[in-house]
Design a protein around this motif. Structure first.
Motif, PDB file in Angstrom:
ATOM      1  N   VAL A   1      44.196 -28.059 -31.962  1.00  0.00           N
ATOM      2  CA  VAL A   1      42.945 -28.830 -31.948  1.00  0.00           C
ATOM      3  C   VAL A   1      42.835 -29.676 -30.673  1.00  0.00           C
ATOM      4  O   VAL A   1      41.770 -29.761 -30.061  1.00  0.00           O
ATOM      5  CB  VAL A   1      42.865 -29.709 -33.224  1.00  0.00           C
TER       6      VAL A   1
ATOM      7  N   VAL B   1      39.725 -29.380 -28.049  1.00  0.00           N
ATOM      8  CA  VAL B   1      38.765 -30.467 -27.788  1.00  0.00           C
ATOM      9  C   VAL B   1      38.936 -31.076 -26.395  1.00  0.00           C
ATOM     10  O   VAL B   1      37.959 -31.471 -25.768  1.00  0.00           O
ATOM     11  CB  VAL B   1      38.896 -31.577 -28.855  1.00  0.00           C
TER      12      VAL B   1
ATOM     13  N   LYS C   1      36.157 -36.056 -33.476  1.00  0.00           N
ATOM     14  CA  LYS C   1      36.043 -34.598 -33.603  1.00  0.00           C
ATOM     15  C   LYS C   1      37.436 -33.956 -33.754  1.00  0.00           C
ATOM     16  O   LYS C   1      37.629 -33.045 -34.569  1.00  0.00           O
ATOM     17  CB  LYS C   1      35.337 -34.015 -32.373  1.00  0.00           C
ATOM     18  N   THR C   2      38.375 -34.460 -32.992  1.00  0.00           N
ATOM     19  CA  THR C   2      39.749 -33.938 -33.073  1.00  0.00           C
ATOM     20  C   THR C   2      40.304 -34.116 -34.484  1.00  0.00           C
ATOM     21  O   THR C   2      40.880 -33.179 -35.068  1.00  0.00           O
ATOM     22  CB  THR C   2      40.658 -34.679 -32.066  1.00  0.00           C
TER      23      THR C   2
ATOM     24  N   LEU D   1      38.501 -31.744 -37.016  1.00  0.00           N
ATOM     25  CA  LEU D   1      38.988 -30.358 -36.900  1.00  0.00           C
ATOM     26  C   LEU D   1      40.400 -30.233 -37.476  1.00  0.00           C
ATOM     27  O   LEU D   1      40.740 -29.257 -38.142  1.00  0.00           O
ATOM     28  CB  LEU D   1      39.008 -29.937 -35.427  1.00  0.00           C
ATOM     29  N   TYR D   2      41.210 -31.230 -37.202  1.00  0.00           N
ATOM     30  CA  TYR D   2      42.598 -31.260 -37.699  1.00  0.00           C
ATOM     31  C   TYR D   2      42.588 -31.264 -39.232  1.00  0.00           C
ATOM     32  O   TYR D   2      43.304 -30.495 -39.885  1.00  0.00           O
ATOM     33  CB  TYR D   2      43.267 -32.521 -37.144  1.00  0.00           C
TER      34      TYR D   2
END
Lengths: 154, 432
Positions: free
Chosen positions: A113, A117, B32-33, B36-37
């Protein structure tokens, strides 16, 4: 030609040569030498292609990981793992993609991730491909990864 | 910002706003990280981080980890600073630890060449103070001890497993950077060891030894067997009691570090001892849990199977490390007595090979206020706040025959493991 359907954790397409670890992949131990010594004259010469430095991994030790389709069950080891994976990707020293037979673990997921990103070129990551995938794939096989998590061997 | 980003979990208004840029672009990327994680694990939501402090695993300014430090600069410039203060793992260098010109040259010139710059970044991001460098942040002398039920955003496998198991806090085995992100936004994805189901034991470990098992070997055996699963350990209370006192907590610290490094254990339950095992008893064991029986022979089998990574397996040890994870104050005092008594018994005044004991700066500070400090100094043992693992991670130290009683250090380096009593015999009697 064999096809396996997994779950795209980070969707993407790529074609690369397979490199297979049947045991847990220790991210720190595998990348540490290549990252640490890769730029040091003399010491770095044997890590030009991100050769695996994990002496406990009989499948991978000493083999180049750069631009390979790394096929593995899960990652293990230090909680720096995700950060190390992110660094390898950002420095252009990572495999082309990561293909997990099992559900991705928290450390590898972090690396996947973070790379997706915070770098310009995300690395495709597919998990849940099943033990059959790991049994079927061999070092050097041609691997094609599709956006939807389909992995083709051959 | 992130308008077209598809995610699966439910976010609160506040969380969604951050994701869409209410607190700036950098904060949106941090969120966002984490989303998603969490999505990778089917997390249904984010939950607030409730601990007073965070803990980071990355304490080293390794020149080659440039992308990490650039990311830190991006966070600082973008105002994405930790909402809570944090401690961090031990420093990689200490001039008091035996070294030589070549090692110092490699350490400072090629390896930890950006240590000062990274320390400055940590300070800006929320580091408690210059003494907060240790893997045992939960020691009373350090002060980062979460309460039972607290939700944490920590990394450092030995600290996470201790916080979950002994203190009853809730934390996943997070990676470096991810743990900082959780402290920055104040939320973490709800999955794994944060959930009731994820904290259930899927292994029953039956300890059937005839004496108190060496913590580091018992932990290693369990870690290698259960990997990332949660074990419920029966029969250990017979040897370490049913009270979480200083000695027992120190035992569990070393035991847990071995389960986490030799496997990937993030939580264990000890029958009649650790908080959730006491409260819930066997109801915390999941249906279909597998069983692993450990007796004297099994521990010996595990011990004998550790590979010796030295080029010359009969080499004379050049250095000894005790304290990975960092020693508690009580352990330091006990080792001091043991070394002093061992030397006296053998008619020696100094340890026979260079020996380094490691502990948190706060613990060392307290230790130095006691008479034990002079006693230890007289034995020749060096007391340091260093991380032995980072000291060992270079081509020069790798070639040195180093001995340790730490299974974590053994796992990640070329150091050779010995039981504590063997280490004591080696350093006080002569070279084995």
């Amino acid at each position: 030609m064999k096809q396996f359907k997994g779950r795209p954790v980070v969707a993407g397409k790529c074609t690369a040569e397979a490199l297979v670890s049947h045991s847990g992949f220790n991210t720190l131990a595998s990348f540490q030498s290549a990252l640490q010594y890769g730029e040091i004259p003399i010491l770095g010469s044997k890590y030009k292609n991100t050769e695996c430095g994990d002496q406990n991994n009989k499948d991978l030790f000493g083999k180049p990981m750069l631009n390979k389709a790394l096929c593995l069950p899960q990652t293990i080891g230090s909680t720096t793992g995700g950060m190390v994976l992110y660094c390898a990707k950002a420095l252009g020293k990572s495999p082309s993609c990561l293909l997990f037979s099992e559900h991705i673990d928290s450390l590898a997921a972090a690396g996947a991730v973070l790379s997706a990103v915070w770098t310009d070129s995300p690395m495709p990551v597919v998990d849940c491909l099943g033990q059959e995938f790991l049994d079927a794939v061999k070092d050097g096989d041609k691997i094609t990864v599709a956006e939807d998590g389909t992995v083709t061997i051959g | 910002m992130n308008e077209n980003f598809n995610y699966k979990m439910e976010l609160t208004e506040e969380q969604a706003a951050i994701l869409h840029g209410s607190k700036g672009e950098t904060m949106a990327k941090v969120m966002k990280t984490l989303v998603l994680y969490g999505d990778a694990f089917g997390a249904p939501k984010m939950v607030p981080v409730t601990s007073k402090m965070g803990h980071l695993v990355t304490s080293f300014g390794l020149g080659v980890m440039k992308p990490v430090y650039e990311l830190m600069d991006t966070l600082i410039d973008g105002g994405a600073i930790s909402g809570q203060k944090f401690s961090v793992d031990p420093k990689p260098l200490d001039k008091n630890v035996p070294s030589d010109f070549l090692k110092n040259f490699v350490f400072n010139k090629f390896m930890y060449s950006v240590q000062d710059e990274y320390d400055a970044q940590l300070k800006k991001l929320g580091l408690v103070d210059s003494k907060a460098y240790t893997c045992t942040c939960y020691m009373d002398e350090v002060g980062n001890k979460p309460n039972k039920g607290d939700v944490l955003s920590w990394a450092e496998s030995s600290a996470v497993v201790y916080a979950n198991s002994v203190l009853g806090a809730k934390c996943n085995r997070n990676s470096g950077i991810i743990e900082l992100f959780g402290s920055i936004v104040g939320f973490v994805p709800y999955f794994g060891l944060l959930t009731e189901e994820g904290r259930k034991a899927t292994w029953i470990v039956e300890v059937k030894t005839t004496k108190k098992p060496e913590a580091q070997i018992l932990g290693s055996a369990i870690g290698m067997k259960v990997m990332e699963d949660v074990p419920f350990v029966k029969g250990l209370d017979k040897w370490i009691g049913t009270e979480l006192d200083g000695d027992t907590c120190a035992y569990l610290k070393d035991f847990g570090a071995a389960t986490a490094s030799n496997g990937a254990v993030g939580l264990y339950h000890i029958e009649n001892l650790t908080p959730e095992a006491v409260e819930q008893g066997e109801s915390i064991i999941a249906d279909g849990a597998k069983t692993y029986v450990i007796d004297d022979a099994e521990l010996e089998r595990v011990y004998k199977n550790y590979p010796v990574m030295w080029a010359d397996k009969n080499a004379t040890p050049k250095l000894c490390f005790v304290g990975c994870p960092h020693l508690s104050l009580a352990q330091l005092k006990e080792w001091t007595d043991n070394v002093a008594n061992g030397l006296k018994k053998n008619g020696l005044s100094k340890v026979s090979i260079p020996t380094v004991f490691t502990a948190a700066p706060g613990v060392i500070e307290q230790f130095n206020k006691t008479p034990y400090a002079a006693k230890l100094k007289a034995t020749g043992v060096v007391l340091s706040y260093i991380c032995p693992l980072m000291y060992m991670n270079n081509p020069l130290a790798k070639k040195m025959p180093v001995i340790t009683n730490s299974n974590k250090l053994r796992t990640y380096t070329t150091s050779r493991y010995y039981k504590s009593e063997e280490i004591l015999a080696i350093i006080t009697k002569g070279v084995k």
